[in-house]
Design a protein around this motif. Sequence first.
Motif: not given
Lengths: 448, 95, 150, 189
Positions: B18-19, B22-23, B25-26, B29, B45, B49, B52
Amino acid sequence: MKYETQKLAYPYFLAAMGLFVAQVLGGLLAGTVYIFPNLLAEAVPFNVIRMIHTNALIVWLLFGFFGAAYYLVPEETETEIHSPLIAKLQFWLFLFGAAAAVLGYLFGIHEGREFLEQPLWIKVAIVVVALMFLFNISMTLLKGRKTAVSLILVMGLWGLALFFLFAFYNPSNLALDKMFWWYVVHLWVEGVWELIMAAILAFLLIKMTGIDREIVEKWLYVIVSMTLFTGLLGMGHHYFWIGTPGYWQWIGSIFSTLEVLPFFAIVVFAFMVVRKGGRDHPNQAAMLWTLGCAVLAFFGAGVWGFMHTLAPINYLTHGTQVTAAHGHLAFFGAYVMVNLAIITYAMPHLRGMQPYNQVLNMWSFWIMSSGMVFMTLTLTAAGILQTHLQRVMGISFMEVADEIGFFFILRGLSGVVVVIGVLLFVYATLSTDKAQVRVGGMKPQAAE
Amino acid sequence: MQAKLPSTRRLIFVWAVLIAATIGLMGAGRVNADIDLGSTWVTVLLVLAGAKSSLILWFYLNLRQSSSGWQKGFIAFLCVILSFILGAYYLTPAI
Amino acid sequence: MSEGLTKSAARNIFFGGTIFFLVILVALTVHSYGYIEKNSTDVAGITPGVEQGKAVWERHSCINCHTILGEGAYYAPELGNVWARYGGFEDADTARDGIKDWIRSQPTEVEGRRQMPHFEINEQELDALVDFFKWVNTIKTQNWPPNVAG
Amino acid sequence: MSDLNEHNSGWGPLSSLPGNPIMWVLIWSELLVFGAALSGFAVARMLDVQTFDASQAHLDRFFGALNTMVLLTSGLCAALAVRVRSDGNSSASRWWMVYAILIGSVFLYVKIIEYGDKLDAGFDIETNTFFTLYYLITGFHFFHVIMGLIILAIVAWKNSLENLETGAAFWHMVDLIWVLVYPVIYLVR
């Protein structure tokens, strides 16, 4: 009837039915004035007729709720009512207040906020009546068995009294006045009254289908949770255009769309329980009202409410006959029918009649319901036309009123049908059929 | 309700994924740049999402042990919401 | 663990959730209260006349025929924007006289037309009532109603 | 665990979800609300893309990502609390819940800084549709985080396995919603 004090419900149900007749006659008169506007225009103007129509409705529903509580709380808690004396006093005080209010209206004695027209002293009397009642019922609950049904019923009744207190706050700023006015009106009809309705329906289903109480009570929690989780913020749909911030348009649109869910759940639940229950309860009329309540509450409150609850649509339909259509079917489907269901269920017990012969009552169900449904359809048609002419084309109100007159004639006719249904209901409930035999007051319980 | 909760090791592994997502995703995005993403990256993206949320449902909320009706219900809900949002993005007129 | 335990937990969640939504509702109401006082209504403009006008409005239960901001009965026209309909924002005096004359001339007794009753309202109360309508018309209502027909 | 299976019956289809069924009614209500709100956001953006993109540029995208990680980590602690409780380790479970609460509080701290920055810059809930929805959606979520922390505190105290599962389920829902909210509001442009 297992408990002597359940009899306390009897006068409440009688008063409820009496005021019910007054209410529909007032409604019929108002509907007639729509068709013949000069009728009684000087003697009893429309605003007074409407005041009587709406106030009689509210008061008789309250009589019904009080009666329902006195009838079902002893059975649920397995205890007699704490003080029969308080119950009787409360009845007469409330009846006196209601009669005084209606008489006063005829002589132009009233306040000026919609539905809260009662003069101040009657508002105070209502609070006193509510406190007497809540004390009585809460004491009974405290010493008896605490079932989910009685708990939620009592919670609903406490909420009813609590939110009524906002009726005493009338700021001079109209926007604030309206914002808090809805704390009474919305939180009653789309909040705590729904708890009362759900509890009464749950009680009726337990009694009539003989299904396991566990299952009903669990569903009851699911339904009342959905009701309040969506209904409290559903308040937003009243805060679109009264000077409140724009964000209410989002909150109101989203939450009040979801307000349909609990009504849908009630329909699913009621039919599932009846199908699974398999017990043929002799009181078919009460069963009919119970299921009818679930269905028409879903359509009136759920579907007709959703129809004009999205802010962009409500921008056009707000304050038109569309609202009147929704109001009529929602009140009938949800609160009138739940009261008639419990009255139909309880009356044979209260009057000691046996066996149930309620064919007439079932006729009144079909007559009244079809009358109301047709009335809703005519008002909806009038409202849609009005919305188009007035809000889209910008034609003035009075010209539009002439254009849609035809629908008010149809509405008047459906009103006649409803009144016939109501009179038949009262006759069916109070008369003695030849096939019926009087049995002792303390008849063994039919179900459970 | 089922007894089988995910093991500690599995929970930590899911958390790491998940982390990492997220990275990702960063990156997708462009958190530090004020540029238009374009439809490809927006799709990435929203898929991230969705992935996740599914992981959270599956392991944190232990939906993998629930009935298949609920599993389908939740996944369908996510799909509907995310495709709706993606659809709105595709229909947005270019500036 | 007994069956009752899940049900009492259910009751607690029901209460907890209800309180949660109620708290949000109250918080938003508090915010809206501030918004109404600061942004959407002319609080300084609530003169004794406006206050008296609201009392006159209520004493005669006008709301049981008319709507105001879309709420009330649907038997008679919307009055939240009656000031604008009479052109009050352009020519205040004519609008004021127009509304007062209208109320005084009731009932019209035209056959087949909805009737407004005759109300015992004196000159000063009439002015107050108009002050009230004028003030209400300044409330920022998210541009409702859509047009001057109300 | 078999008794847990039994006493959770009678809830119909809700029976097969972990934790208390009413919590799942709440979770579904929330998911529907946020789903509708995010869909509404997408449509509102479609209708006024300039305002939305210009306003979005004022958000702190990094803070949003940071908060995602905060919630995911806090969620892990909550899940571990349930895990060790089912192994019978009550005190370790309490500690994991305390960690979950502490880490979860960081979310509030970061969000308050963010809100402060936006308000100082003059963007409030009535500024435009973007900010109305930004404040409504994240604000509503913010209330859920507070509510979630309270629930976690309660179940850390009354830490039966059933309570822990119920409380953690709410917390994971809060987590799940943020995972959807963050990209849609902060990143999509």
